[in-house]
Motif scaffolding. Structure first.
Motif, PDB file in Angstrom:
ATOM      1  N   ILE A 146       0.762  -1.232   0.098  1.00 13.21           N
ATOM      2  CA  ILE A 146      -0.021   0.077   0.080  1.00 13.21           C
ATOM      3  C   ILE A 146       0.922   1.279   0.129  1.00 13.21           C
ATOM      4  CG2 ILE A 146      -0.347   0.100   2.436  1.00 13.21           C
ATOM      5  CD1 ILE A 146      -2.934   1.138   2.134  1.00 13.21           C
ATOM      6  N   LEU A 147       2.181   1.125   0.397  1.00 12.69           N
ATOM      7  CA  LEU A 147       3.157   1.971   0.499  1.00 12.69           C
ATOM      8  C   LEU A 147       4.348   1.925   0.298  1.00 12.69           C
ATOM      9  CD1 LEU A 147       3.140   5.454   1.269  1.00 12.69           C
ATOM     10  CD2 LEU A 147       3.980   4.571   3.589  1.00 12.69           C
ATOM     11  N   SER A 148       5.194   2.460  -0.486  1.00 13.12           N
ATOM     12  CA  SER A 148       6.589   2.259  -0.676  1.00 13.12           C
ATOM     13  C   SER A 148       7.494   3.420  -0.519  1.00 13.12           C
ATOM     14  CB  SER A 148       6.772   1.446  -1.941  1.00 13.12           C
ATOM     15  OG  SER A 148       6.079   0.368  -1.967  1.00 13.12           O
ATOM     16  N   VAL A 149       8.703   3.062   0.130  1.00 10.06           N
ATOM     17  CA  VAL A 149       9.343   4.342   0.501  1.00 10.06           C
ATOM     18  C   VAL A 149      10.691   3.937  -0.004  1.00 10.06           C
ATOM     19  CG1 VAL A 149      10.727   5.681   2.056  1.00 10.06           C
ATOM     20  CG2 VAL A 149       8.132   5.123   2.461  1.00 10.06           C
ATOM     21  N   ASN A 150      11.463   4.792  -1.035  1.00 12.81           N
ATOM     22  CA  ASN A 150      12.644   4.187  -1.627  1.00 12.81           C
ATOM     23  C   ASN A 150      13.760   5.275  -1.360  1.00 12.81           C
ATOM     24  OD1 ASN A 150      11.050   2.082  -2.835  1.00 12.81           O
ATOM     25  ND2 ASN A 150      10.183   3.443  -4.422  1.00 12.81           N
ATOM     26  N   ASN A 151      14.651   4.946  -1.080  1.00 11.52           N
ATOM     27  CA  ASN A 151      15.957   5.901  -0.686  1.00 11.52           C
ATOM     28  C   ASN A 151      15.665   7.163  -0.163  1.00 11.52           C
ATOM     29  OD1 ASN A 151      16.380   3.950  -3.640  1.00 11.52           O
ATOM     30  ND2 ASN A 151      17.791   3.637  -2.116  1.00 11.52           N
ATOM     31  N   LEU A 152      14.870   7.160   0.821  1.00 13.06           N
ATOM     32  CA  LEU A 152      14.486   8.405   1.206  1.00 13.06           C
ATOM     33  C   LEU A 152      15.392   9.342   1.843  1.00 13.06           C
ATOM     34  CD1 LEU A 152      11.578   9.994   1.167  1.00 13.06           C
ATOM     35  CD2 LEU A 152      11.221   9.456   3.573  1.00 13.06           C
ATOM     36  N   GLN A 153      15.642  10.423   1.830  1.00 11.68           N
ATOM     37  CA  GLN A 153      16.620  11.512   2.345  1.00 11.68           C
ATOM     38  C   GLN A 153      16.131  12.696   2.710  1.00 11.68           C
ATOM     39  OE1 GLN A 153      20.816  11.091   1.504  1.00 11.68           O
ATOM     40  NE2 GLN A 153      20.287   9.872  -0.388  1.00 11.68           N
ATOM     41  N   VAL A 154      16.343  13.127   4.212  1.00 16.29           N
ATOM     42  CA  VAL A 154      15.769  14.443   4.540  1.00 16.29           C
ATOM     43  C   VAL A 154      17.077  15.034   5.579  1.00 16.29           C
ATOM     44  CG1 VAL A 154      14.201  15.773   6.011  1.00 16.29           C
ATOM     45  CG2 VAL A 154      13.349  13.629   4.627  1.00 16.29           C
TER      46      VAL A 154
ATOM     47  N   LEU B 234       5.237  -1.068   3.271  1.00 17.66           N
ATOM     48  CA  LEU B 234       3.878  -1.294   3.676  1.00 17.66           C
ATOM     49  C   LEU B 234       2.787  -1.926   3.297  1.00 17.66           C
ATOM     50  CD1 LEU B 234       2.557  -1.015   6.843  1.00 17.66           C
ATOM     51  CD2 LEU B 234       1.554   1.197   6.044  1.00 17.66           C
ATOM     52  N   TYR B 235       2.526  -3.091   3.722  1.00 14.33           N
ATOM     53  CA  TYR B 235       1.394  -3.852   3.073  1.00 14.33           C
ATOM     54  C   TYR B 235       0.105  -3.689   3.469  1.00 14.33           C
ATOM     55  CZ  TYR B 235       5.393  -6.591   1.351  1.00 14.33           C
ATOM     56  OH  TYR B 235       6.738  -7.290   0.603  1.00 14.33           O
ATOM     57  N   LYS B 236      -0.944  -4.033   2.892  1.00 12.02           N
ATOM     58  CA  LYS B 236      -2.221  -3.578   3.171  1.00 12.02           C
ATOM     59  C   LYS B 236      -2.710  -4.672   4.514  1.00 12.02           C
ATOM     60  CE  LYS B 236      -4.349  -1.932  -1.265  1.00 12.02           C
ATOM     61  NZ  LYS B 236      -5.419  -2.176  -2.102  1.00 12.02           N
ATOM     62  N   GLY B 237      -3.294  -4.029   5.431  1.00 12.84           N
ATOM     63  CA  GLY B 237      -3.586  -4.916   6.417  1.00 12.84           C
ATOM     64  C   GLY B 237      -2.362  -5.200   7.368  1.00 12.84           C
ATOM     65  N   GLU B 238      -1.316  -4.657   7.246  1.00  9.68           N
ATOM     66  CA  GLU B 238      -0.062  -5.189   8.029  1.00  9.68           C
ATOM     67  C   GLU B 238       0.157  -3.985   9.035  1.00  9.68           C
ATOM     68  OE1 GLU B 238       4.573  -6.029   7.277  1.00  9.68           O
ATOM     69  OE2 GLU B 238       3.649  -4.441   6.145  1.00  9.68           O
TER      70      GLU B 238
END
Length: 563
Positions: free
Chosen positions: A307-315, A341-345
């Protein structure tokens, strides 16, 4: 044994509030404490723990009336504290013979005075020393409570220190005059496990160094086990159980003590419904339906797509500017983070303060700009959205905050607060707003009369339910839970965790659950990520992360957790 053998002796203490129909807050409480020993007073919010401590310190509010005997035996003098009215005597006792560490140091420290001056002032007030000597003793105490660079720390203001550093300042202020009695009121509630472990060790070391007696107030029985010789359990102002800590915790006799022990998540009961106080006591409690047994991650999540994917995030945040005005030494709060993050997880995120957990969650809400990388939700990179484009996305990704009281308008009723959220996002027609609000209140097990009440009229656990209801009003798919149970009593924690699992099963929600409490993370999570210095240093199925311990930092976190 006579009372002269005890440093502090409390007999038949009663504390009442009100006039014609007084409310008894503490009823017929008795206990004793010798020099060098530690007594833990354990119970939920409203049990009378803090009021008992304030009575010992002569700090009860004017509306309180007190009866009974409180005897302090120090330096061959016996003081009857319950009857003591001389302000000068109280001033000589507080700080010198009796010290207190409060739960929230930020509200106890002067925000416009550097912490060194505040500590120096406490020393100068009670010791016959010059100002020069007082400053030297101040620096010695800053070092003694293990604050690095005492000279620099001396000049800092409270807002420039972390929670653990502020608590060390409070410990130094409470102990710098070598009091015979130290009272610590929930001094580690919101601290990371490693800092909590350090604070407990520090307090025990200083206590034994000066042979002080200590009253340690907590709602966590595991902390009592780690620090106390004797434990006293309170419930609604009444003494439930009192004796040697090893006896009280290993073989509790009172149902309430058994309830407190059972409410805490257990490694062996992962995912099962947590017991609540009503399971042990014959008292009205919010009804909770039995939870369906959860299936294992590989059997459940593999059937659903991400449901959500975070790729190489930089802040990163800019450091100080040089003479040309150019920012120098960027600080990377989130450094090359990737996860799905998967659905229902339920995906758990654990780490100490400053590790980047909250910054990461704020990025997922569009509240902190992303410098590099991508956040893929519903097929697009939401990290590049404009503020206007974020509005429909933010409805579907919602956050539950640690302190719901600060996120609710104190002048707005609960019903209006929930309806405001639905109006802002056009969730339902205006004619159906009230009906939907009552449905949401029922969903989080709050009574219908909550609609017309204000935030200050609720307990901490009830306010957290209000925050959850307000979040669910927008029909989100993902909930970001940022330390939402860290400041709650263990019994209220159990209710909220059960509620979250009920809602997840009913509404098919996905959670990113952020906490510094490893027992809670292990209990509720399918998978776990461990974060340090902006990086995910370990991740995997919850059971594997907590048993195989591939990373030394994870091992340190688990070792620091009070069993």
């Amino acid at each position: 044994m006579t009372g002269d053998n005890f440093l502090i002796s409390v007999e038949n203490l009663h504390i009442k509030f009100g006039g014609a129909a007084p409310v008894t807050a503490v009823n017929n409480l008795s206990f004793q404490l010798r020099k060098g020993e530690t007594l833990a007073i354990v119970g939920e919010s409203g049990s009378g723990k803090s009021l008992t401590a304030l009575a010992l310190m002569g700090l009860l509010p004017n509306a309180a009336t007190i009866s009974g005997n409180i005897t302090l035996n120090v330096n061959e003098h016996v003081y009857s504290l319950a009857a003591l009215t001389d302000k000068s005597q109280w001033q000589s006792l507080r700080g010198k013979e009796m010290g207190m560490i409060f739960q929230e140091p930020m509200t106890s420290l002067n925000p416009i005075m550097c912490v060194g001056k505040q500590l120096e002032e406490a020393i100068f007030a009670h010791q016959n020393v010059s100002k020069h000597q007082a400053k030297k003793l101040t620096l010695d105490w800053l070092q003694k409570v293990q604050l690095q660079h005492p000279e620099e720390t001396y000049k800092r203001y409270p807002h420039q220190l972390s929670g653990g550093q502020k608590q060390r300042i409070m410990i130094a202020m409470a102990m710098c005059n070598h009091p015979s009695l130290l009272i610590a009121d929930e001094p580690t509630t919101s601290l990371d496990v490693t800092i909590q472990h350090e604070i407990i060790q520090l307090m025990s070391y200083l206590q034994h160094e000066h042979n002080s007696a200590m009253i340690f107030i907590t709602h966590d029985l595991s902390l009592a086990a780690a620090i106390a010789d004797d434990t006293l359990v309170m419930y609604k102002g009444e003494l439930m159980e009192y004796g040697e800590t090893s006896q009280v915790l290993a073989k509790p006799q009172n149902p309430y003590t058994k309830a407190l022990l059972a409410c805490k998540p257990s490694r062996t009961e992962k995912g099962k419904r947590l017991p609540v106080i009503s399971d042990f006591l014959d008292i009205p409690e919010i009804p909770q339906a039995p939870l369906p047994e959860r299936t294992h991650l590989n059997e459940e999540v593999s059937l659903h797509e991400p449901i959500l994917s975070v790729n190489n995030l930089q802040v990163w945040f800019a450091g100080q500017k040089n003479i040309l005005g150019t920012p120098q030494n960027h600080f990377k709060a989130v450094n090359d983070v990737s996860f799905t993050l998967y659905k229902g997880e339920v995906l758990g995120l654990v780490g100490e303060s400053g590790s980047g957990k909250s910054t990461l969650s704020r990025c997922l809400m569009g509240l902190t700009p992303v410098n590099d990388g991508a956040i893929i939700f519903d097929g697009r990179d939401i990290s590049k959205l404009s503020p206007r484009e974020w509005k429909p996305v933010r409805r579907r990704i919602q956050m539950i905050f640690q302190d719901p009281y600060s996120s609710l308008n104190p002048r707005m009723t609960i019903g209006d607060a929930i309806m405001e959220a639905m109006l802002a996002h056009n969730i339902v027609e205006k004619a159906a707003l009230q009906k939907e609000t009552y449905r949401l209140l029922d969903l989080v097990n709050l009574s219908a009369d909550s609609f017309h009440r204000y935030p200050h009229q609720f307990s901490g656990g009830q306010r957290q339910r209000v925050g959850i209801a307000r979040t669910l009003a927008l029909k989100p798919q993902i909930l970001l839970c940022d330390e939402i149970v860290s400041a709650l009593d263990v019994s209220v924690q159990a209710q909220i965790l059960n509620l979250l699992k009920d809602l997840q099963a009913e509404l098919k929600l996905s959670y990113l659950f952020i906490s510094h409490d490893l027992s809670i993370i292990h209990y509720i999570s399918d998978r776990v990520m461990v974060m340090k210095a902006g990086k995910i240093i370990e991740s995997g199925e919850a059971e594997e992360v907590f048993t195989k311990l591939q990373n030394e930092y994870t091992r340190q976190l688990i070792d620091a957790t009070v069993k």
